[in-house]
Scaffold this motif. Sequence first.
Motif, PDB file in Angstrom:
ATOM      1  N   SER A  49       0.835  -1.212   0.000  1.00  0.00           N
ATOM      2  CA  SER A  49       0.000   0.000   0.000  1.00  0.00           C
ATOM      3  C   SER A  49       0.868   1.259   0.000  1.00  0.00           C
ATOM      4  N   LEU A  50       2.009   1.200   0.696  1.00  0.00           N
ATOM      5  CA  LEU A  50       2.933   2.344   0.712  1.00  0.00           C
ATOM      6  C   LEU A  50       3.499   2.569  -0.696  1.00  0.00           C
ATOM      7  N   PHE A  51       3.812   1.464  -1.374  1.00  0.00           N
ATOM      8  CA  PHE A  51       4.334   1.547  -2.747  1.00  0.00           C
ATOM      9  C   PHE A  51       3.296   2.177  -3.679  1.00  0.00           C
ATOM     10  N   TRP A  52       2.033   1.783  -3.506  1.00  0.00           N
ATOM     11  CA  TRP A  52       0.972   2.344  -4.359  1.00  0.00           C
ATOM     12  C   TRP A  52       0.803   3.843  -4.103  1.00  0.00           C
ATOM     13  N   LYS A  53       0.983   4.244  -2.832  1.00  0.00           N
ATOM     14  CA  LYS A  53       0.919   5.687  -2.513  1.00  0.00           C
ATOM     15  C   LYS A  53       2.049   6.435  -3.223  1.00  0.00           C
ATOM     16  N   PHE A  54       3.218   5.798  -3.236  1.00  0.00           N
ATOM     17  CA  PHE A  54       4.360   6.384  -3.963  1.00  0.00           C
ATOM     18  C   PHE A  54       4.006   6.565  -5.446  1.00  0.00           C
ATOM     19  N   CYS A  55       3.352   5.534  -5.991  1.00  0.00           N
ATOM     20  CA  CYS A  55       2.974   5.557  -7.413  1.00  0.00           C
ATOM     21  C   CYS A  55       2.042   6.745  -7.694  1.00  0.00           C
ATOM     22  N   ILE A  56       1.065   6.950  -6.817  1.00  0.00           N
ATOM     23  CA  ILE A  56       0.113   8.049  -7.017  1.00  0.00           C
ATOM     24  C   ILE A  56       0.827   9.394  -6.950  1.00  0.00           C
ATOM     25  N   VAL A  57       1.697   9.561  -5.943  1.00  0.00           N
ATOM     26  CA  VAL A  57       2.387  10.849  -5.762  1.00  0.00           C
ATOM     27  C   VAL A  57       3.289  11.156  -6.955  1.00  0.00           C
ATOM     28  N   ILE A  58       4.066  10.169  -7.380  1.00  0.00           N
ATOM     29  CA  ILE A  58       4.986  10.412  -8.512  1.00  0.00           C
ATOM     30  C   ILE A  58       4.174  10.620  -9.802  1.00  0.00           C
ATOM     31  N   GLY A  59       3.032   9.950  -9.913  1.00  0.00           N
ATOM     32  CA  GLY A  59       2.147  10.147 -11.065  1.00  0.00           C
ATOM     33  C   GLY A  59       1.591  11.564 -11.103  1.00  0.00           C
ATOM     34  N   LEU A  60       1.214  12.062  -9.934  1.00  0.00           N
ATOM     35  CA  LEU A  60       0.701  13.435  -9.852  1.00  0.00           C
ATOM     36  C   LEU A  60       1.786  14.441 -10.239  1.00  0.00           C
ATOM     37  N   CYS A  61       3.014  14.204  -9.735  1.00  0.00           N
ATOM     38  CA  CYS A  61       4.146  15.087 -10.085  1.00  0.00           C
ATOM     39  C   CYS A  61       4.369  15.056 -11.601  1.00  0.00           C
ATOM     40  N   TYR A  62       4.294  13.873 -12.179  1.00  0.00           N
ATOM     41  CA  TYR A  62       4.481  13.697 -13.624  1.00  0.00           C
ATOM     42  C   TYR A  62       3.421  14.498 -14.389  1.00  0.00           C
ATOM     43  N   ASP A  63       2.192  14.424 -13.869  1.00  0.00           N
ATOM     44  CA  ASP A  63       1.086  15.166 -14.495  1.00  0.00           C
ATOM     45  C   ASP A  63       1.341  16.666 -14.477  1.00  0.00           C
ATOM     46  N   VAL A  64       1.666  17.176 -13.306  1.00  0.00           N
ATOM     47  CA  VAL A  64       1.780  18.636 -13.145  1.00  0.00           C
ATOM     48  C   VAL A  64       3.037  19.177 -13.830  1.00  0.00           C
ATOM     49  N   ILE A  65       4.155  18.505 -13.630  1.00  0.00           N
ATOM     50  CA  ILE A  65       5.421  19.061 -14.145  1.00  0.00           C
ATOM     51  C   ILE A  65       5.607  18.782 -15.637  1.00  0.00           C
ATOM     52  N   TYR A  66       5.282  17.606 -16.086  1.00  0.00           N
ATOM     53  CA  TYR A  66       5.613  17.247 -17.461  1.00  0.00           C
ATOM     54  C   TYR A  66       4.460  17.325 -18.470  1.00  0.00           C
ATOM     55  N   THR A  67       3.292  16.810 -18.091  1.00  0.00           N
ATOM     56  CA  THR A  67       2.275  16.646 -19.147  1.00  0.00           C
ATOM     57  C   THR A  67       1.024  17.510 -18.992  1.00  0.00           C
ATOM     58  N   ASN A  68       0.871  18.214 -17.895  1.00  0.00           N
ATOM     59  CA  ASN A  68      -0.320  19.046 -17.633  1.00  0.00           C
ATOM     60  C   ASN A  68      -1.628  18.258 -17.733  1.00  0.00           C
ATOM     61  N   THR A  69      -1.598  17.009 -17.345  1.00  0.00           N
ATOM     62  CA  THR A  69      -2.812  16.187 -17.413  1.00  0.00           C
ATOM     63  C   THR A  69      -3.114  15.643 -16.023  1.00  0.00           C
ATOM     64  N   VAL A  70      -3.608  16.507 -15.143  1.00  0.00           N
ATOM     65  CA  VAL A  70      -3.761  16.137 -13.734  1.00  0.00           C
ATOM     66  C   VAL A  70      -4.647  14.901 -13.565  1.00  0.00           C
ATOM     67  N   PHE A  71      -4.163  13.978 -12.756  1.00  0.00           N
ATOM     68  CA  PHE A  71      -4.807  12.713 -12.354  1.00  0.00           C
ATOM     69  C   PHE A  71      -4.657  11.582 -13.381  1.00  0.00           C
ATOM     70  N   ILE A  72      -4.335  11.887 -14.636  1.00  0.00           N
ATOM     71  CA  ILE A  72      -4.251  10.794 -15.619  1.00  0.00           C
ATOM     72  C   ILE A  72      -3.051   9.904 -15.312  1.00  0.00           C
ATOM     73  N   HIS A  73      -1.880  10.510 -15.087  1.00  0.00           N
ATOM     74  CA  HIS A  73      -0.710   9.693 -14.770  1.00  0.00           C
ATOM     75  C   HIS A  73      -0.763   9.153 -13.346  1.00  0.00           C
ATOM     76  N   ALA A  74      -1.430   9.883 -12.461  1.00  0.00           N
ATOM     77  CA  ALA A  74      -1.607   9.365 -11.097  1.00  0.00           C
ATOM     78  C   ALA A  74      -2.359   8.032 -11.181  1.00  0.00           C
ATOM     79  N   PHE A  75      -3.399   7.992 -12.001  1.00  0.00           N
ATOM     80  CA  PHE A  75      -4.177   6.770 -12.202  1.00  0.00           C
ATOM     81  C   PHE A  75      -3.339   5.713 -12.933  1.00  0.00           C
TER      82      PHE A  75
END
Lengths: 165, 278
Positions: A49-75
């Motif tokens: 579960s901790l690993f999955w939380k990491f996945c969501i956080v890094i996905g959100l960062c990826y969305d905001v910093i790189y692709t401007n597609t909030v929540f898509i990479h988090a998912f």
Amino acid sequence: MSFLIIILIVSFFLEGLFSLVVSSQSFFLPLFTVVALVSIFPYFNKYDSLFWKFCIVIGLCYDVIYTNTVFIHAFLFLVLGYFISFLYRMLFSKIWNYLWILVLAIIGYRMISFLLLVGMGYISFSISRLGYSIIFSICSNIIYGLFLYGVLVLLRKYKKIILHY
Amino acid sequence: MFRIKNKKGNKKYTILIILIVVVGLFGMGYIVLRKKTNLTFLESCIKDGGLFIEKIILKPFHLIEKKIGDSELNDLKEKANSYESISARNKELEKQIAELKKTLELNTILSERIYLNATAINRNMDYWYQNVTIDKGSYNGVESNMPVVVSEGLVGVTSEVSTFNSTVELLTSDNFLNKISVKIEVGEHYVYGLLTGYNAEKRTFEIEGISENTDIPIGSEVTTTGLGEEMPAGLIVGYVKNITKDNFELARLVEIESKVPFDSLSYVTILKRKDMEL
């Protein structure tokens, strides 16, 4: 724990830098964040579960910093996190299996993101483009994956990086 | 018996929740990807912070690149490359000035722009997103939908703008929503049309709605018309590569090839309107 976070952050920024060096039509497309997620999972030692939380956080960062597609990479990264933990449960963490998991994670990630973006009408359906995106991503990411594997094995010798209950 | 029923009910709920999540995700994704809204303060801060770290890491590489590269030779090469672009713009400017002299009613010329140079920080992240992040943002006067060019021609338009960075949506993007009005130079006059899309397999752009029945020679220059609020006139889009007919054999479809290296953009120029400086 901190080493795992550092590896994830370094891979995240390295992916951005590498995108400037290589052309999008070359065999060296970076997916270093995905590779880092595959590499650090065994060190979470059943703290899935901790690993999955990491996945969501890094996905959100990826969305905001790189692709401007909030929540898509988090998912996307969360789904990938489930997929990685599933693959590690099926295969033990040895070097050959690690490489298999890496390749399957890259293929899985590309396929899920392709289907998601086609479904949203962002890109047009083209099997050849999906094929190219997978082929172009395998080479450099396996090299980076092997490098990370070596780094983590070395770190394991000198530092306690595996999480314990 | 009760347990079995309960399990079935749970399964139904789980399927329902998964369905709602999937539909919600697709709906949200559609809105996020199609509607270009301004970044929130938090998004802008995270984006600027992350890209600032990346810029710091990039700095030594840029310094090495600068030292290795012979700057004088690069300048000459750049000048030689930009000659075609400048000559096309000059032609357009001359024509517009002549028209303005006739009317004497307009105060500003449409093609009057201020050049703002920017460096790419990252590009084509995740293969599917045809965009480039550049190091100029609202602090430098950048707004969304500003045209971005290189010496070889039009690159795209700015989309999401944060304080110190902005994203450039490339012309090659499947999601490029703005149909651009273009004209093809045929001898002394122009043939007008609409740039409608990009064929990733052929690596060509397509022009539809060709206004006249004139023969268009292969290799003709295609530039923007300046019709519309944001896109100025005289920006090179590409050169005619092939002319075909549509599926009904009625309208002509012009395929054009751009000389812009969309896969390896490092430096770009944003065209700001002059009245924005005042």
